[in-house]
Structure formats: C-alpha cells, structure tokens
Scaffold this motif. Structure first.
Motif, mmCIF file in Angstrom:
data_model
loop_
_atom_site.group_PDB
_atom_site.id
_atom_site.type_symbol
_atom_site.label_atom_id
_atom_site.label_comp_id
_atom_site.label_asym_id
_atom_site.label_seq_id
_atom_site.Cartn_x
_atom_site.Cartn_y
_atom_site.Cartn_z
ATOM 1 N N GLU A 238 0.821 -1.207 0.000
ATOM 2 C CA GLU A 238 0.000 0.000 0.000
ATOM 3 C C GLU A 238 0.863 1.268 0.000
ATOM 4 O OE1 GLU A 238 -2.456 -0.579 3.392
ATOM 5 O OE2 GLU A 238 -0.885 -0.076 4.866
ATOM 6 N N LYS A 265 0.022 0.791 -11.153
ATOM 7 C CA LYS A 265 -0.830 1.119 -10.008
ATOM 8 C C LYS A 265 -2.146 0.357 -10.057
ATOM 9 C CE LYS A 265 -2.492 4.796 -7.053
ATOM 10 N NZ LYS A 265 -3.846 4.257 -6.863
ATOM 11 N N ALA A 266 -2.683 0.140 -11.253
ATOM 12 C CA ALA A 266 -3.932 -0.614 -11.358
ATOM 13 C C ALA A 266 -3.754 -2.025 -10.817
ATOM 14 C CB ALA A 266 -4.398 -0.660 -12.817
ATOM 15 N N MET A 267 -2.608 -2.647 -11.097
ATOM 16 C CA MET A 267 -2.343 -3.989 -10.578
ATOM 17 C C MET A 267 -2.166 -3.953 -9.064
ATOM 18 S SD MET A 267 0.186 -5.496 -13.543
ATOM 19 C CE MET A 267 0.048 -7.200 -13.020
ATOM 20 N N ASP A 269 -3.410 -1.729 -7.016
ATOM 21 C CA ASP A 269 -4.709 -1.436 -6.400
ATOM 22 C C ASP A 269 -5.567 -2.695 -6.292
ATOM 23 O OD1 ASP A 269 -4.069 1.222 -6.086
ATOM 24 O OD2 ASP A 269 -5.165 1.913 -7.860
ATOM 25 N N ARG A 270 -5.512 -3.547 -7.317
ATOM 26 C CA ARG A 270 -6.291 -4.792 -7.252
ATOM 27 C C ARG A 270 -5.791 -5.681 -6.118
ATOM 28 N NH1 ARG A 270 -5.963 -4.553 -13.027
ATOM 29 N NH2 ARG A 270 -4.343 -6.174 -13.072
ATOM 30 N N ALA A 271 -4.466 -5.741 -5.961
ATOM 31 C CA ALA A 271 -3.906 -6.571 -4.895
ATOM 32 C C ALA A 271 -4.260 -6.006 -3.522
ATOM 33 C CB ALA A 271 -2.391 -6.671 -5.055
ATOM 34 N N ALA A 273 -6.892 -4.213 -2.828
ATOM 35 C CA ALA A 273 -8.321 -4.469 -2.651
ATOM 36 C C ALA A 273 -8.592 -5.919 -2.249
ATOM 37 C CB ALA A 273 -9.081 -4.124 -3.923
ATOM 38 N N ALA A 274 -7.700 -6.810 -2.669
ATOM 39 C CA ALA A 274 -7.856 -8.224 -2.319
ATOM 40 C C ALA A 274 -7.294 -8.548 -0.938
ATOM 41 C CB ALA A 274 -7.166 -9.096 -3.374
ATOM 42 N N GLU A 287 -1.106 -11.248 -9.145
ATOM 43 C CA GLU A 287 -1.703 -10.513 -10.260
ATOM 44 C C GLU A 287 -1.053 -10.905 -11.578
ATOM 45 O OE1 GLU A 287 -4.350 -8.427 -10.348
ATOM 46 O OE2 GLU A 287 -4.649 -9.037 -8.258
ATOM 47 N N LYS A 290 -2.291 -14.215 -13.180
ATOM 48 C CA LYS A 290 -3.665 -14.346 -13.646
ATOM 49 C C LYS A 290 -3.739 -14.131 -15.157
ATOM 50 C CE LYS A 290 -5.719 -12.544 -9.355
ATOM 51 N NZ LYS A 290 -6.477 -11.404 -8.773
ATOM 52 N N THR A 293 -6.497 -9.439 -19.558
ATOM 53 C CA THR A 293 -7.665 -9.044 -20.341
ATOM 54 C C THR A 293 -7.193 -8.499 -21.664
ATOM 55 O OG1 THR A 293 -7.625 -6.851 -19.317
ATOM 56 C CG2 THR A 293 -9.004 -8.535 -18.297
#
Length: 294
Positions: A238, A265-267, A269-271, A273-274, A287, A290, A293
């Motif tokens: 974080e 940062k998008a990756m 942020d997903r981590a 959030a998880a 991440e 996976k 997309t």
C-alpha cells in the motif's frame, strides 16, 4: 564425449545470427558445413574455410551435429521436412526463436524421425556470439546436451535448463520481459527528467545504480514467492501504491505519458483491494499469474 576441437558441425540458416554461429564454430576449429536457401550468404564463411552443401539433405549427415537457426518454427519444418532430408541418427539443435509449445511439438516431430533434439535460445546479438557475453540456453535430454556441450561452448556461455524442451523458449520470453521492463522504466524516468533539462546521459549512471540495487533484491523476493509468504520487511504494497500515484501525478504534471505507471498502479490497487496491502511487493506475483484481459 566429442573432442571440442574436431566436432563436425552443420549450420542451416545463414541470416545474421546463423552466420555468427557458423563463424564461431569455424574460429574454434570445428569443421563446419553450411547451407542457406540463398547460397550467396555463405560466401564470407566459405572464405573462412566452411564447406558448402548443395542441398539440406547433403548438409545433414548421421552422427553430425546440426544447428538450425531460421526465421521461425514453420521454416524449420519446411526446411527439414522434405523427402531428401534424413534426420535418423542426427543430433539437431534448434536455435530458432519461437514459443514453448512450438519447441515441444518440434521435439516430438524430430524425435519421431529418429533425431536427437535439443531446443535452444540465443540471448545475445550476433556480434557477441563466440564470447562469454553470449548466453546460449538449451533444453532437452541431459545426455544429448552433455555429449555436445564442448562444441556448443564455442558459441558462448552455454546453460542447460532441464529436460522440458519448452524451457529455453520460456526463459527467452522471461528474459525479454525483464529487458523491456528495465528499458521502459528507464525511458519513463528519462522522459520525466528531460522536462527539467536533464539529458539521458546524465541520468543513465543514476539509473544504473538503481537497477543494480533492485537486482540485489531478487533472490530474497524469490524466496518469498517460493514460500508463498510476503512479510513487509522493507515496505508494504500500500505504501508502494501511494508512491505510484506520485509518479503518475508527476508525469501528468510534466506533460509526459503516464500509461506505464497507471498500469502498475492498477495492478497494485487490485492486490490491495484483495487484502494484500500490508504485504511486500512480490505479492503482486498473484496478479501477474492471472490471465490478462484483451
């Protein structure tokens, strides 16, 4: 084991890399036969003592080590799949670039025709071939590698990876990911500092020190990944995510492209959030592991 100074070698495919491979074998004293679809590409090698072959079939002889380096795996099959080519009893080393699935399929294809097969990757530019800086990756049967390691040593630093024929291609792809990531990060920083009048040459030594320092972290981070445990010994993810936000803001304020830091940062942020925000950066392996997309 073959005598490293007398092993007969055939090189098929004389693009820039193929010419460099054949030249290194010749320089090391290996009797070298060459073949290329466009015969004129062999002229310089013939002047160095290479023996020309009129056809692919004539170039490949039982017991001879054959190295092929052509455009792609389709070209490998087209070149070696003709009726006049006899692979039975040969050792075929494929240094053509491709993916791991192609490597495994080609291994089955070659072995069904009686060849011993090693798949490989060349982690070097042609000018480095024949020096320790050229890393030659090999995967396949260990006995086949051991039999020809001395001769292959003429090409550079030869590294055996394992019996899975796809490993060399996978390492090649992983190496490219590392190379492009380092270069892209350096270009991001160079563009950012360029807005303040700092030239690339001034920034490069600083960037080298940063890259070397980060490289020192890799063994410890690898241990966390292999154990599946990511205690925040240096900083929490974080915290890194907040620093990424600063880089995005700085890039946008300077008027330069911020796509790369936004992606990172998008990756992160997903981590977070998880539930991984308190863990250390390598937790992002989840991440990266996976499906992406499109």
């Amino acid at each position: 084991m073959d005598d490293e100074t007398t092993t007969p070698v055939t090189v098929i495919g004389l693009g820039l890399m193929g010419q460099a491979l054949a030249g290194a074998f010749l320089k090391a004293g290996h009797p070298t036969t060459v073949w290329n679809r466009t015969a004129g590409k062999a002229d310089r090698l013939l002047a160095q003592g290479a023996r020309p072959a009129p056809t692919v079939g004539a170039a490949i002889e039982p017991g001879r080590l054959t190295v092929i380096c052509v455009t792609d795996y389709r070209a490998v099959h087209e070149t070696l799949g003709t009726a006049d080519v006899e692979l039975d009893g040969t050792t075929l080393i494929n240094l053509t670039s491709g993916d791991s699935g192609q490597a495994r399929e080609t291994a089955r294809w070659a072995e069904a025709r009686g060849a011993r097969y090693l798949d490989g990757a060349v982690m070097a530019v042609p000018s480095a071939i024949g020096t320790p800086d050229a890393v030659i990756l090999q995967s396949g049967a260990r006995s086949d590698f051991d039999a020809h390691e001395p001769a292959l040593g003429a090409l550079g630093t030869v590294t055996y990876l394992g019996t899975d024929h796809g490993l060399a291609s996978l390492y090649d792809a992983a190496g490219l990911a590392m190379m492009w990531s380092v270069l892209n990060a350096w270009l991001q920083g160079t563009a950012l500092l360029g807005t303040a009048g700092v030239d690339a040459g001034t920034y490069a030594p600083f960037a080298q020190r940063i890259a070397a320092g980060v490289a020192d972290w890799l063994p410890g981070y690898a241990g966390q990944i292999d154990r599946g445990s990511f205690p925040a010994e240096v900083s929490a993810l974080e915290t890194d995510a907040r620093a990424m936000a600063h880089l995005i803001e700085e890039s946008e304020a300077a008027g330069i492209n911020a796509e790369l830091p936004r992606l990172l940062k998008a990756m992160a942020d997903r981590a977070v959030a998880a539930g991984h925000g308190k863990e250390q950066y390598p937790v992002l392996i989840e991440e990266f592991g996976k499906p992406g997309t499109r």
